[in-house]
Design an enzyme around this catalytic site. Structure first.
Site, short mmCIF file in Angstrom:
data_model
loop_
_atom_site.label_atom_id
_atom_site.label_comp_id
_atom_site.label_asym_id
_atom_site.label_seq_id
_atom_site.Cartn_x
_atom_site.Cartn_y
_atom_site.Cartn_z
N ARG A 100 0.79 -1.21 0.00
CA ARG A 100 0.00 0.00 0.00
C ARG A 100 0.83 1.28 0.00
O ARG A 100 0.64 2.16 -0.84
CB ARG A 100 -0.93 0.02 1.22
CG ARG A 100 -1.90 1.19 1.19
CD ARG A 100 -2.71 1.29 2.48
NE ARG A 100 -3.42 0.06 2.77
CZ ARG A 100 -4.07 -0.16 3.91
NH1 ARG A 100 -4.07 0.76 4.85
NH2 ARG A 100 -4.69 -1.30 4.13
N HIS A 103 -7.51 -5.06 -7.89
CA HIS A 103 -7.43 -4.24 -6.66
C HIS A 103 -8.79 -4.24 -5.95
O HIS A 103 -9.64 -3.39 -6.21
CB HIS A 103 -7.02 -2.81 -7.04
CG HIS A 103 -6.46 -2.01 -5.92
ND1 HIS A 103 -5.23 -2.28 -5.33
CD2 HIS A 103 -6.94 -0.93 -5.25
CE1 HIS A 103 -4.99 -1.41 -4.37
NE2 HIS A 103 -6.01 -0.56 -4.30
N TYR A 141 -18.04 10.71 -16.00
CA TYR A 141 -17.94 11.84 -16.92
C TYR A 141 -16.56 11.98 -17.56
O TYR A 141 -16.39 12.71 -18.53
CB TYR A 141 -18.25 13.15 -16.19
CG TYR A 141 -19.65 13.22 -15.62
CD1 TYR A 141 -20.76 13.06 -16.45
CD2 TYR A 141 -19.85 13.45 -14.28
CE1 TYR A 141 -22.05 13.12 -15.93
CE2 TYR A 141 -21.13 13.52 -13.75
CZ TYR A 141 -22.23 13.35 -14.57
OH TYR A 141 -23.49 13.42 -14.07
#
Length: 751
Positions: A37, A83, A127
């Site tokens: 991470r 993931h 978008y």
């Protein structure tokens, strides 16, 4: 159904030491955080989430020259296959890779609203659209050629790369930051052209020093520009150890606005500073009157940053204004360097600049060797097939007969022409229309070309020198692609030395206003606005009265002499206002209960002082030496009880004599040179007295005479000729004061 307990032990319970259980689970969590991470891999400079995003985009064929795809689709692929975390976290990581103000060399080419430097968030993932950049493509170059290890994804359905081939020095070029368990990383971005120059030098000189590398890689290159004002020695030390920091300032210029006025135009802000919040913070500081030199701030930015700072008046020095802004706002910040990375994807450690570059080069050599071996296997397979084709061409009629009439044509071809299974399969898989193309010349031409390439690859795999030549060639290609002459490759962060400012910036940041500091007998302090002459109307707590009234300004420091010989320092600007009775000075300093404040005066740099105790001991001390930096004060005069530190008086420039006055109203005058100059101690005996103690002192010039002020405010001066009977040597007892000397037994205010 069996009643046998599922877990071992009585009643299915297995006893475990709580400490062992917690250690084991927390260690597992820590390792996951560190390796999967927070820390980047030194080889490709990526954390797992970024690596998975780039790889998923490749699997979706989002090449730099191809079309765009909705980010929602990309995020879904990453989340579903690689993931297993929240889609918002993945999208935030993807969006950041597309922000040219956040990433020096973006890995994602975004289409739509991906946020801005003001801190506005990107549009929703439905978008926006994205594809890879050429930098991301370089990181993936050759990934199909078995040059990196793959591992199963979280559910074992598909494979994902453990590291990317990384033909681009991404770790230092784009930097990284993250917080793990017990460790963190913070690496600033750098210029790719400079990194390649350092890499080429390291290839040629494997034992190159960091000093030499820093000549080619002088410092970070932030995407938002700015000016680095960190000394070269500090930069060098940071790159040697992998820990340090860089002072980064906004870039500004003075713009004349006519009639002698000007404004400051900020064109570049420090890295990771949100411009809108910066303007908001500056406005807050102006409201709090913490930026007295600044008149106004406004944002005129469009495509380019244009932040306007207007001075309070035309007389304000622009350099001083900006230094005050750098000190109080995020127009200057310190970007920490902590090159904590994963070596070989396994070992977290802090590396210096040379080691980071070296490990990237070693990874590139490993990738080169594995790609060469993969290509060699492909060539050998193709040469084997071509040899079979050649046999088929030379014996085409027999091959056709065997295929048409034999029950097991493959076995017959193998035994008849001594072919391998691969060759036999290749011949059998030929289509009839391909037979016309099986021309001997073409087969032999391809065979010769591949044979030559095979020899070159075999030589490459045997020679370290050839491998490093190939790596150097690849690095040169990267340098050419991202050279400083290109818009993306040009250096954005410049270097400069921080200017030396002689003015006290702390004082400059405080609005200078006259005040009268009032200290009461019981230790209450307050600051009245203006210079107040009439103090008769001042109110005090019952049983309290005025001890000192000091005319000063808000930019001054107040020095307090305690009876134990310590000197304390208070900022006049931080003293409580004149309303009420003020506050106890003991709340502001650490003064013992059995001691009190005996004197107070404003600090004046460069001056000398005479400090004395009731026992008649004293010495001269430079005023700069008595200023304390903490609440505990500074021990200056050593006193032994029941004696107390009595007073401090200024030593005027050119003064040559001192007058000492005792409680017994005896006065002694002697030469100032008889008193030692020290920074701390008990001092020398000034006046001997069998009864009483030292009451007051005054340092003066022989030519000017001795002056005192009575309780009515009238001033009296005795010339040297009138003072002769009181002149003696240090440590004498002196004579009774002249007629008309104040009954208060004091020379009056000393400051």
């Amino acid at each position: 159904m069996s009643d046998k307990p599922i877990l071992p032990g009585p009643d299915g319970i297995e006893p475990i030491n709580l400490r062992d259980a917690l250690e084991e689970r927390y260690l597992a969590y820590a390792l996951t955080t560190i390796m999967h991470r927070a820390l980047p891999d030194v080889r490709d400079g990526l954390k797992p989430v970024h690596r998975r995003i780039v790889y998923a985009m490749r699997e979706l064929r989002l090449d730099p020259n191809g079309g765009f795809l909705k980010c929602a689709k990309i995020v879904g692929e990453v989340m579903g296959d690689y993931h297993p975390h929240g889609n918002q976290a993945i999208y935030d990581a993807l969006a950041r890779l597309a922000q040219d103000f956040a990433v020096r060399y973006p890995l994602v080419d975004g289409q739509g609203n991906f946020g801005n430097i003001d801190g506005d968030n990107p549009a929703a993932e439905r978008y926006t659209e994205a594809r890879m950049t050429a930098v991301a493509a370089a990181l993936l170059e050759g990934i199909d050629e078995e040059c990196v290890d793959f591992r199963p994804n979280y559910d074992g359905r598909v494979q994902e790369p453990a590291v990317l081939p990384a033909a681009f020095p991404n770790l230092l070029a784009n930097g990284s930051s993250g917080i793990a368990v017990g460790m963190a990383t913070n690496i600033p971005p750098h210029n790719a052209d400079e990194l390649c120059a350092g890499l080429l030098h390291l290839i040629k000189h494997p034992n190159a020093t960091v000093e030499k590398l820093v000549e080619m890689i002088p410092g970070p290159d932030f995407p938002t520009g700015g000016v680095l004002v960190e000394p070269r020695d500090s930069i060098l030390e940071a790159y040697k150890t992998g820990r340090g920091g860089f002072r980064l300032r906004a870039k500004w210029e003075k713009e004349e606005t006519g009639r002698g006025t000007y404004q400051i135009v900020v064109t570049e802000v420090p890295y990771q500073v949100q411009k809108a919040k910066l303007v908001e913070r500056i406005a807050e500081l102006m409201t709090e009157k913490k930026l007295p030199l600044l008149g106004d701030v406004r944002d005129e930015s469009a495509e380019e940053i244009r932040l306007i700072l207007e001075p309070k008046s035309r007389t304000v020095d622009p350099l001083l204004l900006m230094e005050s802004m750098f000190r109080s706002t995020e127009l200057e910040l310190r970007f920490g360097l902590n090159m904590n990375v994963l070596s070989a994807g396994q070992v977290p450690n802090v590396l210096g600049l040379r080691d980071v570059l070296r490990q990237w080069l070693e990874h590139r050599v490993d990738v080169l060797v594995k790609r060469s071996q993969f290509r060699l296997r492909k060539i050998e397979h193709r040469l084997e097939v071509l040899d079979g084709y050649l046999v088929a061409y030379l014996n085409i009629d027999e091959v056709i007969r065997i295929v048409r009439f034999e029950d097991d044509p493959k076995a017959k071809l193998i035994t008849r022409f001594k072919l391998t299974e691969v060759q036999a399969d290749a011949i059998l898989n030929l289509r009839l229309k391909s037979l016309s193309k099986l021309e001997e010349v073409e087969i032999r031409a391809e065979h010769d070309k591949l044979s030559k390439e095979r020899r070159e690859l075999q030589q490459l795999l045997k020679s370290d020198e050839l491998q490093w030549e190939r790596i150097a060639s690849e690095v040169k290609q990267v340098r050419e692609t991202y050279s400083k002459s290109t818009p993306l490759g040009r250096r954005r962060t410049s270097f400069a030395d921080a200017p030396t400012i002689d003015v006290d910036l702390d004082a400059a940041l405080i609005e200078k206003e006259p005040i009268t500091i009032v200290l009461s007998d019981k230790g209450w302090v307050r600051a009245l606005k203006g210079h107040v002459d009439d103090l008769t109307k001042l109110e005090f707590k019952q049983g309290d009265k005025l001890k000192r009234a000091i005319k000063a300004s808000t930019t001054d420091k107040l020095l307090l002499l305690a009876t134990n010989g310590k000197v304390f320092t208070l900022e006049a600007s931080l003293l409580p206002g004149g309303r009420g009775h003020g506050e106890p000075v003991r709340l502001m300093i650490d003064l013992e209960e059995n001691h009190d404040i005996s004197d107070a005066f404003p600090y004046q740099p460069g001056r000398k002082l005479l400090i004395a105790s009731t026992g008649g001991y004293g010495f001269i001390v430079p005023e700069d030496e008595v200023v304390a930096s903490t609440r505990k004060g500074k021990q200056v005069l050593n006193v032994t009880e029941p004696e107390e530190a009595k007073l401090i008086v200024p030593v005027p420039v050119g003064a040559d004599h001192v007058a000492i006055l005792g409680d017994n109203r005896k006065m002694l005058i002697f030469k100032l040179e008889e008193i030692n100059e020290m920074t701390r101690g008990k001092g020398v005996i000034l006046q001997k007295s069998k009864e009483g103690a030292l009451a007051d002192a005054r340092v003066f010039k022989k030519a000017d005479g001795l002056t005192w002020t009575d309780s009515a405010g009238r001033t009296f001066t005795l010339s040297w000729s009138e003072l002769k009977e009181w002149v003696g040597a240090r440590a004498q007892s002196g004579r009774l004061v002249p007629k008309g000397f104040p009954r208060s037994n004091s020379f009056g205010p000393a400051f």
